[in-house]
Write a protein that holds these residues in place. Structure first.
Motif, PDB file in Angstrom:
ATOM      1  N   GLY A   1       0.805  -1.225   0.000  1.00  0.00           N
ATOM      2  CA  GLY A   1       0.000   0.000   0.000  1.00  0.00           C
ATOM      3  C   GLY A   1       0.831   1.264   0.000  1.00  0.00           C
ATOM      4  N   GLU A   2       2.143   1.106   0.125  1.00  0.00           N
ATOM      5  CA  GLU A   2       3.026   2.285   0.196  1.00  0.00           C
ATOM      6  C   GLU A   2       3.330   2.841  -1.190  1.00  0.00           C
ATOM      7  OE1 GLU A   2       6.639   1.481   2.357  1.00  0.00           O
ATOM      8  OE2 GLU A   2       7.667   3.247   1.563  1.00  0.00           O
ATOM      9  N   GLY A   3       3.211   4.159  -1.316  1.00  0.00           N
ATOM     10  CA  GLY A   3       3.625   4.849  -2.532  1.00  0.00           C
ATOM     11  C   GLY A   3       4.799   5.750  -2.208  1.00  0.00           C
ATOM     12  N   ARG A   4       5.703   5.901  -3.165  1.00  0.00           N
ATOM     13  CA  ARG A   4       6.911   6.697  -2.903  1.00  0.00           C
ATOM     14  C   ARG A   4       7.360   7.357  -4.205  1.00  0.00           C
ATOM     15  NH1 ARG A   4      10.430   6.987   1.537  1.00  0.00           N
ATOM     16  NH2 ARG A   4       9.233   5.464   2.754  1.00  0.00           N
ATOM     17  N   MET A   5       7.762   8.622  -4.100  1.00  0.00           N
ATOM     18  CA  MET A   5       8.258   9.346  -5.276  1.00  0.00           C
ATOM     19  C   MET A   5       9.757   9.579  -5.122  1.00  0.00           C
ATOM     20  SD  MET A   5       7.054  10.634  -8.152  1.00  0.00           S
ATOM     21  CE  MET A   5       5.305  10.947  -7.894  1.00  0.00           C
ATOM     22  N   PHE A   6      10.494   9.283  -6.175  1.00  0.00           N
ATOM     23  CA  PHE A   6      11.944   9.478  -6.162  1.00  0.00           C
ATOM     24  C   PHE A   6      12.318  10.522  -7.211  1.00  0.00           C
ATOM     25  CE2 PHE A   6      11.154   5.135  -4.713  1.00  0.00           C
ATOM     26  CZ  PHE A   6      11.884   5.094  -3.538  1.00  0.00           C
ATOM     27  N   VAL A   7      13.057  11.537  -6.770  1.00  0.00           N
ATOM     28  CA  VAL A   7      13.487  12.614  -7.661  1.00  0.00           C
ATOM     29  C   VAL A   7      14.964  12.887  -7.422  1.00  0.00           C
ATOM     30  CG1 VAL A   7      13.062  14.985  -8.428  1.00  0.00           C
ATOM     31  CG2 VAL A   7      11.211  13.674  -7.389  1.00  0.00           C
ATOM     32  N   ASN A   8      15.730  12.939  -8.488  1.00  0.00           N
ATOM     33  CA  ASN A   8      17.157  13.281  -8.370  1.00  0.00           C
ATOM     34  C   ASN A   8      17.889  12.438  -7.331  1.00  0.00           C
ATOM     35  OD1 ASN A   8      17.153  15.266 -10.374  1.00  0.00           O
ATOM     36  ND2 ASN A   8      16.332  16.783  -8.935  1.00  0.00           N
ATOM     37  N   GLY A   9      17.549  11.173  -7.253  1.00  0.00           N
ATOM     38  CA  GLY A   9      18.283  10.258  -6.375  1.00  0.00           C
ATOM     39  C   GLY A   9      17.853  10.272  -4.931  1.00  0.00           C
ATOM     40  N   GLU A  10      16.710  10.901  -4.642  1.00  0.00           N
ATOM     41  CA  GLU A  10      16.239  10.916  -3.264  1.00  0.00           C
ATOM     42  C   GLU A  10      14.736  10.676  -3.207  1.00  0.00           C
ATOM     43  OE1 GLU A  10      18.675  13.679  -0.552  1.00  0.00           O
ATOM     44  OE2 GLU A  10      18.535  14.789  -2.421  1.00  0.00           O
ATOM     45  N   SER A  11      14.305  10.124  -2.078  1.00  0.00           N
ATOM     46  CA  SER A  11      12.875   9.940  -1.860  1.00  0.00           C
ATOM     47  C   SER A  11      12.289  11.285  -1.463  1.00  0.00           C
ATOM     48  CB  SER A  11      12.654   8.904  -0.748  1.00  0.00           C
ATOM     49  OG  SER A  11      11.288   8.853  -0.420  1.00  0.00           O
ATOM     50  N   SER A  12      11.357  11.788  -2.284  1.00  0.00           N
ATOM     51  CA  SER A  12      10.846  13.143  -2.062  1.00  0.00           C
ATOM     52  C   SER A  12       9.448  13.150  -1.455  1.00  0.00           C
ATOM     53  CB  SER A  12      10.817  13.913  -3.387  1.00  0.00           C
ATOM     54  OG  SER A  12       9.905  13.286  -4.277  1.00  0.00           O
ATOM     55  N   TRP A  13       8.777  12.006  -1.464  1.00  0.00           N
ATOM     56  CA  TRP A  13       7.400  11.943  -0.954  1.00  0.00           C
ATOM     57  C   TRP A  13       7.072  10.488  -0.684  1.00  0.00           C
ATOM     58  CZ3 TRP A  13       3.267   9.076  -2.592  1.00  0.00           C
ATOM     59  CH2 TRP A  13       1.989   9.438  -2.141  1.00  0.00           C
ATOM     60  N   HIS A  14       6.299  10.241   0.360  1.00  0.00           N
ATOM     61  CA  HIS A  14       5.787   8.880   0.541  1.00  0.00           C
ATOM     62  C   HIS A  14       4.499   8.899   1.350  1.00  0.00           C
ATOM     63  CE1 HIS A  14       7.962   9.243   4.393  1.00  0.00           C
ATOM     64  NE2 HIS A  14       7.051   8.388   4.826  1.00  0.00           N
ATOM     65  N   ASP A  15       3.745   7.848   1.161  1.00  0.00           N
ATOM     66  CA  ASP A  15       2.494   7.667   1.912  1.00  0.00           C
ATOM     67  C   ASP A  15       2.325   6.168   2.095  1.00  0.00           C
ATOM     68  OD1 ASP A  15      -0.182   7.310   2.719  1.00  0.00           O
ATOM     69  OD2 ASP A  15      -0.838   9.081   1.598  1.00  0.00           O
ATOM     70  N   PHE A  16       2.162   5.757   3.357  1.00  0.00           N
ATOM     71  CA  PHE A  16       2.106   4.306   3.597  1.00  0.00           C
ATOM     72  C   PHE A  16       0.767   3.683   3.193  1.00  0.00           C
ATOM     73  CE2 PHE A  16       5.582   5.419   6.613  1.00  0.00           C
ATOM     74  CZ  PHE A  16       6.573   4.715   5.944  1.00  0.00           C
ATOM     75  N   GLY A  17      -0.289   4.481   3.168  1.00  0.00           N
ATOM     76  CA  GLY A  17      -1.575   4.000   2.659  1.00  0.00           C
ATOM     77  C   GLY A  17      -2.140   2.849   3.470  1.00  0.00           C
ATOM     78  N   PRO A  18      -3.286   2.369   3.055  1.00  0.00           N
ATOM     79  CA  PRO A  18      -3.914   1.252   3.756  1.00  0.00           C
ATOM     80  C   PRO A  18      -3.273  -0.071   3.345  1.00  0.00           C
ATOM     81  CG  PRO A  18      -5.273   1.903   1.908  1.00  0.00           C
ATOM     82  CD  PRO A  18      -4.094   2.826   1.919  1.00  0.00           C
ATOM     83  N   GLU A  19      -3.012  -0.914   4.290  1.00  0.00           N
ATOM     84  CA  GLU A  19      -2.402  -2.209   3.972  1.00  0.00           C
ATOM     85  C   GLU A  19      -3.475  -3.205   3.547  1.00  0.00           C
ATOM     86  OE1 GLU A  19       0.799  -5.431   5.775  1.00  0.00           O
ATOM     87  OE2 GLU A  19      -0.031  -3.862   7.044  1.00  0.00           O
TER      88      GLU A  19
END
Lengths: 273, 273
Positions: B242-260
């Motif tokens: 359920g986890e979403g994650r955004m990667f920009v320029n070699g780093e994690s810039s956003w995440h949300d664990f969401g419902p499992e």
């Protein structure tokens, strides 16, 4: 300007001989050193190879001269940039999905990019007039027809679109949906039919020849289309300005000579459409 | 099922070490022998390499292990077919143009293809559930936003779409517009951050190691995302279901664990969306 090449065949065919003749024009025998691309329709899909480096220096082009990929429909392009910088985004062939097929496009020409009609559905990724023209053609097709149409059913419509473009500038065009290749000649485009009895062919741009009889069966037919003839001892046919032609399974299946327009390279005709 | 791999970096980066660790899983250390694909965003555009042959046997994969292509954003995939035959049209990553950018997509999962919502704008070329999912996601994006939006501005929306899909079946997803990579974990996805001080890394699937200090400058940061960790002596982080994650320029810039959501592999949950 650029140089175009395509192959249509009735069985999956090895393009390496012709490709070996095209590559030197990307920096050795020709000035088209601003990248190259080639795409192969095969196994129900498409794969493409592109480089922003000259085809005469590219390691990818070198790999493709040694590794046989057999396909019934192939489009290729070597680029001499005029509109748009040297980059992958400006490297032909371009591709877009329309009606669940991948359509590909390669272009040799020149027109002021602002004169290319604005595409409604597809947007260019790069900055070439060529990609904008491709996006406009596909957008027009999408608006005009249903999803059941394949390229060989819209020959006359494509021809009319190309003639509209031809009134705006130089536009030699190759377009495919994988099943067939539509070719439009604005100023320069040649094609050669290869079928039994096969003989030896010699490239114009490098010291390489092939005996087609040793690699093809008697029922093998193919057509190679190129800006300039690739071999020096085959019967290449010059298309006329305004001529559209459809190639399917290695044969010319439709053509229309259309109205001839003489282009002055330095002064493209400014006719609104 | 399949295996996914991606790289995000702050400078154009050579992926060959990680790719050399992925390839054996396509037929030697793993069963994913139904083709592979890799795409590199570079020089303002995209180039992709695909094969329907296993990555452990492919001449194209072999070429890519010897030829350095440096990119800040790379997606790759090795396939073990479940829905859709072994062919180029079913080989990931898939690509479509949206808002003048090429978006790419790779997927590891399984759901009855008829449960994937019907895409409105883009149509699949092949027969996989994966490509239909990609077409649906892009169609939804196209309907919901304007042309000025880049992927990192729609993190939460993409996450909500992926959670809808996650309720229908297994959907581990990588999606990119070239500027950033969105990763969604349904059942299995890992990532590792590489930054100074660099050390030596050893692959799990072949006898190859690299001293990152000898090839990277101190300001180089990158993230590699993979279904299973590729190295045996780095700190890979497991994403949650359920986890979403955004990667920009070699780093994690956003995440949300969401419902499992716990997936039973043999009985995908049938929830309409």
């Amino acid at each position: 300007m650029c140089e175009l090449m395509a192959l249509s065949a009735n069985v999956p065919t090895d393009i390496r001989f012709s490709f070996s003749g095209l590559c030197p024009r990307g920096g050795v025998t020709g000035p088209h050193r601003d990248g190259f691309g080639i795409c192969f329709y095969e196994h129900g899909g498409l794969r493409e190879f592109k480089d922003y480096l000259p085809s005469c220096q590219s390691a990818i082009a070198e790999f493709l001269k040694s590794y046989a990929i057999r396909s019934k429909t192939i489009l290729s392009h070597i680029r001499q940039a005029n509109v748009g910088g040297v980059s992958l985004e400006n490297t032909h062939p371009f591709q877009r999905e329309l009606w669940g097929k991948v359509w590909t496009f390669a272009h040799n020409g020149q027109m002021p990019i602002e004169q290319v009609p604005q595409p409604s559905y597809y947007q260019p990724v790069g900055t070439t007039d060529s990609e904008k023209i491709f996006c406009w053609i596909l957008s027009e097709l999408r608006s005009a027809f249903n999803a059941d149409v394949c390229i060989s059913q819209v020959s006359a419509y494509l021809h009319s679109l190309c003639n509209r473009l031809n009134a705006l500038g130089i536009n030699n065009i190759l377009l495919s949906d994988g099943d067939a290749i539509f070719a439009f000649c604005s100023t320069k485009l040649h094609w050669v039919a290869r079928k039994a009895p096969f003989g030896e062919a010699q490239l114009r741009d490098c010291d390489l020849s092939i005996d087609f009889a040793s690699v093809n069966s008697d029922d093998h037919v193919s057509v190679v289309i190129a800006t300039e003839p690739l071999t020096k001892n085959e019967q290449w046919l010059a298309m006329k300005s305004g001529e559209g032609r459809m190639f399917v399974n290695g044969e010319s299946s439709w053509h229309d000579f259309g109205p001839e327009i003489i282009h002055k390279k330095s002064e493209p005709t400014k006719i609104a459409s």
